[in-house]
Design a protein around this motif. Structure first.
Motif, short mmCIF file in Angstrom:
data_model
loop_
_atom_site.label_atom_id
_atom_site.label_comp_id
_atom_site.label_asym_id
_atom_site.label_seq_id
_atom_site.Cartn_x
_atom_site.Cartn_y
_atom_site.Cartn_z
N GLU A 180 0.82 -1.21 0.00
CA GLU A 180 0.00 0.00 0.00
C GLU A 180 0.86 1.26 0.00
O GLU A 180 0.48 2.29 -0.59
CB GLU A 180 -0.93 0.00 1.21
CG GLU A 180 -2.08 -1.00 1.08
CD GLU A 180 -2.97 -1.02 2.32
OE1 GLU A 180 -2.45 -0.80 3.43
OE2 GLU A 180 -4.17 -1.26 2.18
N SER A 187 3.55 1.72 -1.55
CA SER A 187 4.25 1.90 -2.82
C SER A 187 3.47 2.73 -3.82
O SER A 187 3.97 3.03 -4.91
CB SER A 187 4.61 0.54 -3.43
OG SER A 187 3.42 -0.21 -3.66
N GLY A 188 2.23 3.10 -3.47
CA GLY A 188 1.45 4.02 -4.30
C GLY A 188 1.04 3.47 -5.65
O GLY A 188 0.50 2.36 -5.74
N ALA A 189 1.32 4.22 -6.72
CA ALA A 189 0.85 3.88 -8.07
C ALA A 189 1.43 2.57 -8.60
O ALA A 189 0.83 1.92 -9.46
CB ALA A 189 1.16 5.02 -9.04
N ILE A 190 2.61 2.20 -8.11
CA ILE A 190 3.24 0.98 -8.60
C ILE A 190 2.90 -0.24 -7.72
O ILE A 190 3.55 -1.28 -7.83
CB ILE A 190 4.76 1.14 -8.73
CG1 ILE A 190 5.39 1.41 -7.34
CG2 ILE A 190 5.12 2.22 -9.72
CD1 ILE A 190 6.91 1.30 -7.34
#
Length: 239
Positions: free
Chosen positions: A45, A47-50
């Motif tokens: 969670e 790590s955001g967009a990736i």
């Protein structure tokens, strides 16, 4: 095989083994090999967009050489992405990991397998169990959440099993095992109460019974599996 090809193969194996050892030391130093579902969930969670890519990589590592139970990663994905995306991302990562593990076992052989197993005696024990019933045992081992997938994928590389047979096995068992984990262990479809526990216990007993019967009739089932693969290959060549 000429001398040049042998030297190239040996060099490739040394490079691959070195990379794997360094990667394992790195992941072990940061505690990634001992993460809980909650820790994996928090890490993904953050790590955001990736996040999907990170989850696929973790699923890949789980099957290759980081000893994290598959159910842990699958259920972590379920809480983050939902069941359908968790299934898809887990399937992609685990399938790639299984293929890489198979070829590492085939290219490097016993040194790599002994390392993954944690010792030659452990590896010898698994190879002895598989002898003469390789396809049937591996099929159920990949299907049920009771066996070391990372080790068995590598061992499959040195067994008399073609890559096509291994791939077909993975395509079927990964989909079934991931789906079964999401269905039976998430607590969303089958609740963790009286009825749920009875149902899960019943499915577990049936699965174990099928596994025992499968091993008992391994010779016949191995033959059926070989015929299926041969028909599949012939159909592919005709196209």
């Amino acid at each position: 095989m000429d001398k040049k090809s042998v030297l190239r193969l040996v060099f490739s194996c040394i490079v691959i083994l070195t990379v794997l050892v360094i990667a394992y030391i790195f992941f072990n130093a940061y505690g990634i090999t001992k993460l809980s579902r909650e820790q994996i969930q928090d890490y993904i969670e953050s790590s955001g967009a990736i996040a999907p890519l990170v989850f696929i990589v973790i699923s890949f590592l789980q099957v290759t050489f980081v000893p994290i139970p598959g159910a842990v990663t699958i259920l972590a994905g379920n809480y983050i992405f939902g069941p359908w995306l968790s299934f898809l991302y887990s399937y992609i990562g685990m399938l790639i990991g299984a293929i890489v593990g198979f070829y590492l076992g085939r290219l490097i052989g016993r040194p790599f397998i002994n390392w993954v197993a944690g010792g030659k005696e452990v590896a010898d024990g698994w190879i002895k169990r598989l002898k003469g019933r390789e396809k049937v045992f591996l099929f159920f081992a990949f299907l049920l959440p009771l066996f070391p997938d990372d080790l068995l994928c590598s061992i499959a590389g040195i067994l008399p099993i073609s890559f096509m047979a291994f791939l077909v096995m993975q395509l079927i068992t990964r989909a079934t095992s991931i789906g079964g984990t999401l269905l039976f262990m998430s607590g969303e479809v089958i609740p963790y109460n009286g009825f749920g526990w009875v149902f899960i216990a019943l499915i577990s007993i049936i699965s174990i019974a099928i596994f025992v019967l499968g091993i008992k009739h391994a010779d016949k089932l191995n033959g059926i599996f070989d015929k299926f693969i041969n028909k599949l290959l012939k159909h592919k060549k005709k196209k």
